[in-house]
Scaffold this motif. Structure first.
Motif, PDB file in Angstrom:
ATOM      1  N   CYS A  69      -3.366  49.777  53.831  1.00 42.33           N
ATOM      2  CA  CYS A  69      -1.957  48.865  54.101  1.00 42.33           C
ATOM      3  C   CYS A  69      -1.286  49.339  55.414  1.00 42.33           C
ATOM      4  O   CYS A  69      -0.520  48.554  56.159  1.00 42.33           O
ATOM      5  N   LEU A  70      -1.134  50.572  55.665  1.00 38.46           N
ATOM      6  CA  LEU A  70      -0.515  51.284  56.892  1.00 38.46           C
ATOM      7  C   LEU A  70      -1.120  50.551  58.144  1.00 38.46           C
ATOM      8  O   LEU A  70      -0.368  50.276  59.282  1.00 38.46           O
ATOM      9  N   ALA A  71      -2.576  50.402  58.089  1.00 38.25           N
ATOM     10  CA  ALA A  71      -3.235  49.909  59.207  1.00 38.25           C
ATOM     11  C   ALA A  71      -3.173  48.187  59.249  1.00 38.25           C
ATOM     12  O   ALA A  71      -3.898  47.705  60.306  1.00 38.25           O
ATOM     13  N   GLY A  72      -2.494  47.481  58.279  1.00 37.25           N
ATOM     14  CA  GLY A  72      -2.479  46.150  58.335  1.00 37.25           C
ATOM     15  C   GLY A  72      -3.791  45.315  57.824  1.00 37.25           C
ATOM     16  O   GLY A  72      -4.123  44.423  58.310  1.00 37.25           O
ATOM     17  N   LEU A  73      -4.949  46.338  57.495  1.00 36.72           N
ATOM     18  CA  LEU A  73      -6.128  45.949  56.756  1.00 36.72           C
ATOM     19  C   LEU A  73      -5.831  45.331  55.399  1.00 36.72           C
ATOM     20  O   LEU A  73      -6.774  44.467  54.968  1.00 36.72           O
ATOM     21  N   ASP A  74      -4.834  45.640  54.647  1.00 36.98           N
ATOM     22  CA  ASP A  74      -4.656  45.052  53.550  1.00 36.98           C
ATOM     23  C   ASP A  74      -3.164  44.599  53.392  1.00 36.98           C
ATOM     24  O   ASP A  74      -2.184  45.145  54.051  1.00 36.98           O
ATOM     25  N   THR A  75      -2.836  43.783  52.440  1.00 35.52           N
ATOM     26  CA  THR A  75      -1.301  43.201  52.233  1.00 35.52           C
ATOM     27  C   THR A  75      -0.794  44.346  51.398  1.00 35.52           C
ATOM     28  O   THR A  75      -1.480  44.626  50.332  1.00 35.52           O
ATOM     29  N   VAL A  76       0.611  44.185  51.173  1.00 35.30           N
ATOM     30  CA  VAL A  76       1.282  44.885  50.253  1.00 35.30           C
ATOM     31  C   VAL A  76       2.066  43.865  49.122  1.00 35.30           C
ATOM     32  O   VAL A  76       2.071  42.773  49.486  1.00 35.30           O
ATOM     33  N   SER A  77       1.959  44.287  47.898  1.00 32.10           N
ATOM     34  CA  SER A  77       2.658  43.505  46.887  1.00 32.10           C
ATOM     35  C   SER A  77       4.207  43.285  46.981  1.00 32.10           C
ATOM     36  O   SER A  77       4.830  42.475  46.778  1.00 32.10           O
ATOM     37  N   SER A  78       4.990  44.438  47.475  1.00 31.28           N
ATOM     38  CA  SER A  78       6.129  44.487  47.845  1.00 31.28           C
ATOM     39  C   SER A  78       6.604  45.957  48.602  1.00 31.28           C
ATOM     40  O   SER A  78       5.537  46.806  48.707  1.00 31.28           O
ATOM     41  N   GLU A  87       7.876  45.660  62.238  1.00 29.28           N
ATOM     42  CA  GLU A  87       7.530  45.522  61.051  1.00 29.28           C
ATOM     43  C   GLU A  87       6.184  44.658  60.961  1.00 29.28           C
ATOM     44  O   GLU A  87       6.250  43.548  61.355  1.00 29.28           O
ATOM     45  N   ILE A  88       4.944  45.081  60.250  1.00 30.61           N
ATOM     46  CA  ILE A  88       3.792  44.143  60.041  1.00 30.61           C
ATOM     47  C   ILE A  88       3.772  43.608  58.754  1.00 30.61           C
ATOM     48  O   ILE A  88       3.198  42.673  58.353  1.00 30.61           O
ATOM     49  N   THR A  89       4.834  43.831  57.912  1.00 30.62           N
ATOM     50  CA  THR A  89       4.869  43.096  56.478  1.00 30.62           C
ATOM     51  C   THR A  89       5.210  41.669  56.779  1.00 30.62           C
ATOM     52  O   THR A  89       6.204  41.156  57.240  1.00 30.62           O
ATOM     53  N   GLY A  90       4.359  40.850  56.394  1.00 36.50           N
ATOM     54  CA  GLY A  90       4.593  39.332  56.407  1.00 36.50           C
ATOM     55  C   GLY A  90       4.158  38.576  57.778  1.00 36.50           C
ATOM     56  O   GLY A  90       4.427  37.865  57.945  1.00 36.50           O
ATOM     57  N   LEU A  91       3.825  39.578  58.802  1.00 34.32           N
ATOM     58  CA  LEU A  91       3.298  39.083  60.071  1.00 34.32           C
ATOM     59  C   LEU A  91       2.116  38.313  59.933  1.00 34.32           C
ATOM     60  O   LEU A  91       1.199  38.601  59.094  1.00 34.32           O
ATOM     61  N   LYS A  92       2.157  37.211  60.668  1.00 36.25           N
ATOM     62  CA  LYS A  92       0.971  36.178  60.596  1.00 36.25           C
ATOM     63  C   LYS A  92      -0.338  36.504  60.965  1.00 36.25           C
ATOM     64  O   LYS A  92      -0.223  37.561  61.792  1.00 36.25           O
ATOM     65  N   ASP A  93      -1.144  35.878  60.602  1.00 38.00           N
ATOM     66  CA  ASP A  93      -2.542  36.660  60.883  1.00 38.00           C
ATOM     67  C   ASP A  93      -2.780  36.700  62.385  1.00 38.00           C
ATOM     68  O   ASP A  93      -3.374  37.803  62.795  1.00 38.00           O
ATOM     69  N   LYS A  94      -2.513  35.838  63.158  1.00 37.61           N
ATOM     70  CA  LYS A  94      -2.757  35.927  64.655  1.00 37.61           C
ATOM     71  C   LYS A  94      -2.216  37.227  65.387  1.00 37.61           C
ATOM     72  O   LYS A  94      -2.795  37.733  66.062  1.00 37.61           O
ATOM     73  N   LYS A  95      -0.888  37.268  64.926  1.00 35.05           N
ATOM     74  CA  LYS A  95      -0.143  38.608  65.479  1.00 35.05           C
ATOM     75  C   LYS A  95      -0.457  39.776  65.084  1.00 35.05           C
ATOM     76  O   LYS A  95      -0.471  40.735  65.656  1.00 35.05           O
ATOM     77  N   THR A  97      -3.691  40.288  63.939  1.00 36.37           N
ATOM     78  CA  THR A  97      -4.872  40.613  64.664  1.00 36.37           C
ATOM     79  C   THR A  97      -4.782  41.282  66.001  1.00 36.37           C
ATOM     80  O   THR A  97      -5.327  42.103  66.187  1.00 36.37           O
ATOM     81  N   LYS A  98      -3.437  40.695  66.689  1.00 38.89           N
ATOM     82  CA  LYS A  98      -3.534  41.041  67.994  1.00 38.89           C
ATOM     83  C   LYS A  98      -2.829  42.521  68.108  1.00 38.89           C
ATOM     84  O   LYS A  98      -3.125  43.434  68.958  1.00 38.89           O
TER      85      LYS A  98
END
Length: 262
Positions: A69-78, A87-95, A97-98
């Motif tokens: 979750c910290l690395a943005g490899l998985d999403t959080v429930s809240s 902030e990577i929470t809710g960041l669009k896939d393309k952004k 990935t970049k």
């Protein structure tokens, strides 16, 4: 998209550090109703820049889930997560990935080297794919730090397991990421090769200013870190500064399977 101001904190050296990654009230759950399983339960942590943080805990404690979750490899429930001030929470896939490509490095148990490429080609592969030119001076410094200067033209099948993992470490360092995540990076190595790789990770923090977060079950590996976070039942139950293998082992013995002090 919200942002977070880097938060100053004091590390082992006494120097002021900023936060490289932050989780705030993070919950990660799978399923719903009676089948709902909570892997992370309102976790709040700061990962300080320029430090080596180890994450430990029994099987099923949530340590790998937290790292993912910290690395943005998985999403959080809240909850919310930041890498640096983003902030990577809710960041669009393309952004997202970049951001992972440009700011995060990864080291896993499996070396994940391409057998048809030699060591230096494997090291620079992510930058080549991204169309980025390697910083020659930095690359030379990384290669020297991990002790690969005389192995750069060798293919993976010509390298020992420890040397292959050193290539993986160099690949993670080469793009000069803000933070590197390692999931049991010495899990497939014998004790000697594992000690070599851990020594190189320690040097990358001390000499290159790298930030590393490593999931491990091994007290010896955790002893190389500046700090050890213990998870149990999806919660942080302890936070040890300046660990040694002996201190970590003693602390582990004091926790029962549910992470409570015995």
């Amino acid at each position: 998209m919200a942002t977070a101001v880097p938060i100053p904190s004091t590390g082992r050296s006494g120097a002021v550090a900023t936060v490289a990654a932050r989780a705030e009230g993070v919950v990660k759950a799978y399923g719903a109703g009676e089948t709902r399983v909570v892997a992370l339960d309102r976790v709040t942590i700061d990962v300080r820049r320029g430090e080596f943080t180890a994450i430990m805990g029994p099987s099923g404690s949530g340590k790998s889930t937290l790292m993912h979750c910290l690395a943005g490899l998985d999403t959080v429930s809240s909850g919310r997560i930041w890498i640096g001030s983003t902030e990577i929470t809710g960041l669009k896939d393309k952004k997202l990935t970049k951001l992972r490509r440009d700011h995060i490095g990864f080291i896993f148990q499996a070396f994940n080297l391409l057998p048809t490429l030699n060591a230096i080609e494997n090291i620079t592969l992510p930058m080549d794919i991204a169309g980025r030119k390697a910083d020659t001076e930095w690359l030379d410094r990384v290669v020297t730090t991990v002790g690969l200067a005389d192995r750069l033209k060798h293919r993976p099948n010509q390298l020992s397991g420890g040397q292959q993992q050193r290539v993986a470490v160099a690949r993670a360092l080469a793009a000069r990421p803000e933070i590197i995540f390692g999931d049991e990076p010495t899990g497939n190595l014998d004790s000697r090769a594992g000690a070599e790789v851990l020594g190189f990770l320690r040097r990358s923090v001390d000499e290159l200013g790298q930030t590393i977060v490593m999931v491990t079950h091994d007290p010896v590996a955790a002893g190389y870190a500046d700090r050890v976070l213990y998870l149990a039942d999806g919660r942080v139950v302890d936070d040890m500064a300046e660990p040694t293998a002996e201190l970590v082992l003693d602390r582990m013995r004091r926790f029962d399977a549910r992470g409570r002090v015995s």
